[in-house]
Design an enzyme around this catalytic site. Structure first.
Site, mmCIF file in Angstrom:
data_model
loop_
_atom_site.group_PDB
_atom_site.id
_atom_site.type_symbol
_atom_site.label_atom_id
_atom_site.label_comp_id
_atom_site.label_asym_id
_atom_site.label_seq_id
_atom_site.Cartn_x
_atom_site.Cartn_y
_atom_site.Cartn_z
ATOM 1 N N ARG A 43 1.229 -7.635 28.070
ATOM 2 C CA ARG A 43 0.740 -6.337 27.282
ATOM 3 C C ARG A 43 0.015 -6.654 26.253
ATOM 4 N NH1 ARG A 43 5.096 -2.431 24.491
ATOM 5 N NH2 ARG A 43 4.898 -3.639 22.819
ATOM 6 N N TYR A 47 4.937 1.869 12.235
ATOM 7 C CA TYR A 47 4.767 0.442 12.091
ATOM 8 C C TYR A 47 3.835 -0.226 13.043
ATOM 9 C CZ TYR A 47 9.034 0.299 15.064
ATOM 10 O OH TYR A 47 9.872 0.790 16.026
ATOM 11 N N LYS A 48 3.364 0.881 14.015
ATOM 12 C CA LYS A 48 2.697 0.278 14.979
ATOM 13 C C LYS A 48 1.203 0.730 14.895
ATOM 14 C CE LYS A 48 5.893 1.100 18.776
ATOM 15 N NZ LYS A 48 6.276 -0.282 19.209
ATOM 16 N N PHE A 52 11.678 4.210 26.832
ATOM 17 C CA PHE A 52 11.873 3.247 25.803
ATOM 18 C C PHE A 52 13.397 3.056 25.863
ATOM 19 C CE2 PHE A 52 12.549 0.899 21.826
ATOM 20 C CZ PHE A 52 11.865 -0.117 22.280
ATOM 21 N N ASP A 99 8.084 11.606 22.236
ATOM 22 C CA ASP A 99 8.256 10.371 21.522
ATOM 23 C C ASP A 99 6.669 9.802 21.281
ATOM 24 O OD1 ASP A 99 8.355 7.562 20.772
ATOM 25 O OD2 ASP A 99 10.109 7.293 21.332
HETATM 26 C C1 PLP Z 1 8.688 4.509 22.683
HETATM 27 C C2 PLP Z 1 9.362 3.913 21.474
HETATM 28 N N1 PLP Z 1 10.441 4.554 20.932
HETATM 29 C C3 PLP Z 1 11.314 3.984 19.955
HETATM 30 C C4 PLP Z 1 10.748 2.679 19.514
HETATM 31 C C5 PLP Z 1 11.776 1.957 18.543
HETATM 32 O O1 PLP Z 1 12.642 2.546 17.591
HETATM 33 P P1 PLP Z 1 13.155 1.946 15.974
HETATM 34 O O2 PLP Z 1 11.914 2.391 15.257
HETATM 35 O O3 PLP Z 1 14.189 2.944 15.781
HETATM 36 O O4 PLP Z 1 13.362 0.677 16.368
HETATM 37 C C6 PLP Z 1 9.732 1.969 19.799
HETATM 38 C C7 PLP Z 1 9.571 0.496 19.403
HETATM 39 O O5 PLP Z 1 8.800 -0.175 20.006
HETATM 40 C C8 PLP Z 1 9.174 2.522 20.920
HETATM 41 O O6 PLP Z 1 7.988 1.823 21.466
#
Ligand code: PLP
Length: 419
Positions: free
Chosen positions: A385, A236-237, A134, A211
């Site tokens: 997606r 939040y997902k 990401f 992650d």
């Molecule tokens: C794999 C991954 N890492 C990090 C993030 C986002 O980071 P943050 O919550 O700091 O915006 C996302 C957001 O979609 C993500 O999919």
């Protein structure tokens, strides 16, 4: 629902919903009663109905009623108590290793910085990360490399695949400080083999940070059993914490005392209310907290965790696999004739909770779908997606989404031929 294509048995999605032991839980979510088709729960989960009441109760009773006393009555420890709950319910993590607090990006920065600082004295001056991780992970790694004079070693992966252990091994050396990877690739949904990859990194003495943004709450995770060092994930997902809800971090107990995080704030101090000179980190996971935690942002997350706890993460995963499997089958039957390709693993054991479909006109298709209340996501190159949040998504919703996608692809095809 109409079924213009006789090759799809009319009853498939309805049958799957009837057989689904989790089907009734969909009604727990705001919006389940509408015809909107939501295929983006892996970007922002739907809110639970009960969250409206728990937020109102919090404002009236805890915030409004207890006021500043709330800090002594639970808020101060909430990052850690809620972290333990996330660890127990979704991460396979024993208590004392997980906390909630900053954004994913800030938590990534804190933990990668802490990891490289612990490894640098041993001559480990390289960070390994894949080219399709990401963006925020890649940007944070590049920033830390610049800040600390390190080299970034890039693992090339395709945008429809993901990280595999053998190509990764070729980049791992006695100079590797930390390896930064996503368990589920945000684009392809590739599900990495956490156990084997972590072991490969350990073989050369490197630490691994996973992650878990696209896996927490959707895929069973075994951080302790797989010997993971560090992890970060958003809430939040699939954990339905709401827009901007704070991320969790995980540091294995065996590493905590030797890791010094760079944003040493008063809430991570051994004795925050002494307010004395100099910084002494707290024992345990508290040392990774920096400032006042976003208590309001943790309320919705608590509600979703209790729902997942009741069901069990294995049942969530089983439904997730069934949903993505249906999406792939319907793609093959209905969308392949338009030239659509599946850009996610077909093997369920290598696939997370979403499916990406490719076609040169997908950007236009997604824009048209949003206008008609069918909400997937668009990701380059040419990817539609489909995120399938298991507790809030029905099989019928997936089928309705595919009807709409097929119609829009048909429109695109006829506008191309008539143009
Ligand atoms: C794999 C991954 N890492 C990090 C993030 C986002 O980071 P943050 O919550 O700091 O915006 C996302 C957001 O979609 C993500 O999919």
């Amino acid at each position: 629902m109409s079924n213009p294509d006789p090759s799809i048995p009319a009853s498939t999605a309805a049958d799957l919903d009837r057989q689904d032991a989790l089907a009734a839980l969909r009604e727990e979510f705001v919006g389940a009663e509408t015809s909107l088709v939501y295929l983006d729960g892996n970007s922002l989960g739907r809110p639970l109905r009960r969250t409206a009441a728990s937020m109102a109760r919090f404002v009236e009773q805890e915030w409004g009623g207890r006021l500043i006393r709330g800090w002594d009555e639970g808020w101060f420890d909430l990052p850690l108590t809620l972290g333990d709950e996330i660890g127990r319910i979704t991460l396979g993590a024993a208590p004392g290793q997980t906390w909630v607090g900053d954004s994913t990006t800030v938590t990534l920065y804190k933990l990668i910085r802490a990891a490289v600082d612990a490894q640098l004295p041993d001559g480990r001056d390289e960070i390994v990360i894949d080219t399709d991780n990401f963006p925020t992970d890649r940007y944070v790694v590049e920033g830390i490399a610049r800040e600390r004079g390190l080299t970034v070693r890039w693992l090339d992966v395709t945008t429809h695949g993901g990280v595999e252990v053998e190509p990764l091994r070729e980049l791992l050396t006695e100079r590797t400080a930390v390896v930064v990877l996503s368990q589920v690739a945000y684009r392809s949904a590739w599900l990495a083999d956490v156990e084997r990859i972590t072991a490969a990194a350990h073989d050369v003495g490197a630490l691994v940070l996973w992650d878990l943004c696209h896996s927490a709450g959707s895929v069973p995770i075994e951080l302790d059993a797989h010997g993971v060092d560090l992890a970060v994930g958003c809430t939040y997902k699939y954990l339905n914490g709401g827009p901007g809800s704070p991320a969790f971090g995980y540091v294995a107990a065996r590493h905590q005392s030797r890791l010094a995080q760079p944003i040493q704030g008063w809430m991570g101090h051994a004795d925050p209310f002494a307010m004395g000179p100099g910084y002494t980190p707290a024992e345990g996971a508290r040392r990774f907290i920096s400032g006042t935690p976003p208590v309001l942002g943790m309320l919705a997350l608590r509600d979703m965790l209790s729902l997942v706890d009741g069901v069990g993460i294995d049942a969530v995963r089983a439904k997730s696999v069934a949903l993505t499997q249906l999406a792939i089958e319907v793609t093959d039957e209905r969308l392949a004739p338009f030239g659509v390709e599946v850009a996610s693993p077909r093997d369920a054991d290598r696939r997370g909770g979403h499916v990406t479909l490719r076609h040169p006109r997908m950007r236009e298709v997604v824009a048209a779908l949003w206008r008609r209340d069918v909400i997937p996501d668009y990701r380059d190159p040419h990817g539609l997606r489909i995120g399938l949040s298991p507790l809030s998504t029905s099989f019928a919703e997936v089928e309705a989404g595919f009807e709409a996608i097929a119609e829009e692809l048909g429109r695109q095809a006829s506008s191309t031929t008539t143009a």
